[in-house]
Enzyme design. Structure first.
Site, mmCIF file in Angstrom:
data_model
loop_
_atom_site.group_PDB
_atom_site.id
_atom_site.type_symbol
_atom_site.label_atom_id
_atom_site.label_comp_id
_atom_site.label_asym_id
_atom_site.label_seq_id
_atom_site.Cartn_x
_atom_site.Cartn_y
_atom_site.Cartn_z
ATOM 1 N N SER A 1 -54.356 38.430 38.506
ATOM 2 C CA SER A 1 -53.772 37.284 38.300
ATOM 3 C C SER A 1 -53.124 36.467 39.563
ATOM 4 O O SER A 1 -53.015 35.282 39.624
ATOM 5 C CB SER A 1 -53.154 37.094 37.138
ATOM 6 O OG SER A 1 -52.077 38.155 37.092
ATOM 7 N N LYS B 1 -43.550 40.077 32.414
ATOM 8 C CA LYS B 1 -43.340 39.716 31.063
ATOM 9 C C LYS B 1 -42.124 40.565 30.496
ATOM 10 O O LYS B 1 -41.752 40.413 29.385
ATOM 11 C CB LYS B 1 -44.488 40.548 30.530
ATOM 12 C CG LYS B 1 -45.791 39.707 30.591
ATOM 13 C CD LYS B 1 -45.971 38.247 30.031
ATOM 14 C CE LYS B 1 -47.325 37.757 30.507
ATOM 15 N NZ LYS B 1 -47.298 36.388 29.958
#
Lengths: 315, 90
Positions: free
Chosen positions: A257, A43
């Protein structure tokens, strides 16, 4: 490698082969280690790009307050960039996220407002949009609809992958904001159109889908289904199993994830073996396992981990 | 052809609270018709005039049917179908 500042070091992550998890010499898996970014997740790319673009557009200037709905990683990345560049950051985060995420956000100077667990990130988006309406001077960069999010991957992640792995045949990543898949996917559509773009979508516990009505669902504004080749739903059991396998077999300590993404990547690899075709399958390691230690994902049996993750936003 | 269909919380009012129900059919379309015959009204929540509703995702053995053949996707015995509302990630 030398950089002028921490922000200049975002991206340029290593791509490492997985010689033991790859099913054959002709069907190979490659992991792009996005945990090597400054705050330890992919991110950082989107956060830096969104803030830089907003500055270039004259939308924000140092001293302004930024607001963002986030399940954690984007908030942490924005907090790091905001601190470097002189912004205040308020994150709206679902209460059912790991405690490490809150600690990290506070460390980097962000303020955290919690949204209800039921409804997951949908609720965080709803609460943030409400706050933005009440505080017109706060700027919401809005990762789900901000083109700079996908652009960061079109400009960075995609070209890095093609340069490191010119023989790439498949790209597998997680589907959250859809920024990674849209940006990288669009890059390959233009530069190597045969590359299959595969989405792994986390399937959470029931609490997270607690909508009042099926028409209250959410699809990120960035999402363009025509970019994807296929899309898989991966539950916590398979995600944890693969995450542990990645550590056990290849020594890579990744978050949950990433386990979901690896599950889709291995499924794809097995199909290639069955079809007798060769393949170079690159997938994203979104972050390291550090932020998930408190969730119980690394302890006990798969049943224990599955129970522990039920109701949490693990991706 | 019997398949297992996982029903999301918000649609369980149609199935008497059942999380997993059985349906018949050789395509997704016929499975949904079979579901609607057993649980009247549920079909309407899944489909509209244009096909699958915008915020409804259906997975055949974990693969999104929009990337298979949509409602025409063939369904085989012992396949598993999961219905989920579209939610935000990130």
């Amino acid at each position: 490698m030398r950089f002028d500042s921490l922000l200049d070091s975002v991206g340029h992550t290593p791509l490492v082969g997985l010689p033991r998890l790859s099913p054959s010499a002709d069907v190979r898996l490659w992991a792009k280690l996005e945990d090597r970014n400054p705050t330890g997740s992919i991110k950082d790319r989107a956060a830096l790009a969104m803030i830089a673009q907003a500055e270039a557009d004259g939308r924000i200037k140092p001293g302004d307050t930024l607001l963002e709905p986030t399940s954690g990683n984007t908030g942490i990345s924005l907090a790091m960039v905001a601190k470097q560049r002189g912004y205040k950051l308020i994150c709206v985060m679902p209460e059912n996220t790991s405690s490490e995420r809150t600690q990290l956000l506070l460390m980097w100077g962000a303020e955290v407002i919690y949204s209800p667990a039921a409804g997951g990130s949908n609720e965080a988006v709803r609460v943030a949009k409400g706050l933005a309406a009440e505080h017109p001077d706060w700027v919401m960069l809005y990762q789900y609809g901000n083109p700079a999010n996908a652009q960061a991957h079109y400009d960075g992640t995609g070209p890095e992958l093609l340069a490191d792995l010119p023989t790439i045949t498949h790209f597998v990543a997680g589907l959250g904001t859809t920024g990674t898949l849209m940006g990288v996917g669009r890059y390959f559509r233009e530069h190597k159109p045969d590359v299959e773009i595969i989405a792994a979508e986390p399937r959470y516990g029931e609490l997270v889908y607690g909508l009042r009505n099926i028409d209250e669902g959410f699809i990120p504004e960035l999402y363009d289904a025509s970019i994807l080749t296929s899309r898989f739903s991966v539950g916590p059991r398979d995600a944890v199993k693969r995450m542990r396998e990645l550590l056990e077999v290849e020594g890579i300590f990744a978050g949950v994830s990433t386990g979901a993404i690896l599950h889709a990547a291995i499924g794809t690899a097995n199909k290639c073996v069955k079809a007798g075709v060769s393949a170079d399958i690159a997938f994203i390691v979104c972050d390291g396992g550090w932020k998930y230690l408190s969730t119980g994902a690394y302890e006990g049996t798969l049943d224990d981990a599955e129970d522990a993750l039920d109701g949490q936003l693990w991706a | 052809m019997a398949v297992e269909v996982r029903i999301p919380t918000i649609l369980r009012s149609f199935t008497g609270g059942e999380k997993t129900v059985s349906a018949e059919g050789t395509s997704l379309q016929s499975v949904i018709a079979s579901l609607d015959a057993s649980y009247p009204g549920i079909g309407d929540r899944l489909l509209d005039d244009s096909g699958l509703r915008r915020f409804v995702n259906i997975y055949l053995n974990d693969e999104d049917v929009r990337f298979l053949d949509g409602l025409s996707t063939p369904v085989a015995d012992n396949d598993s179908i999961t219905i989920l509302p579209a939610v935000a990630g990130g």
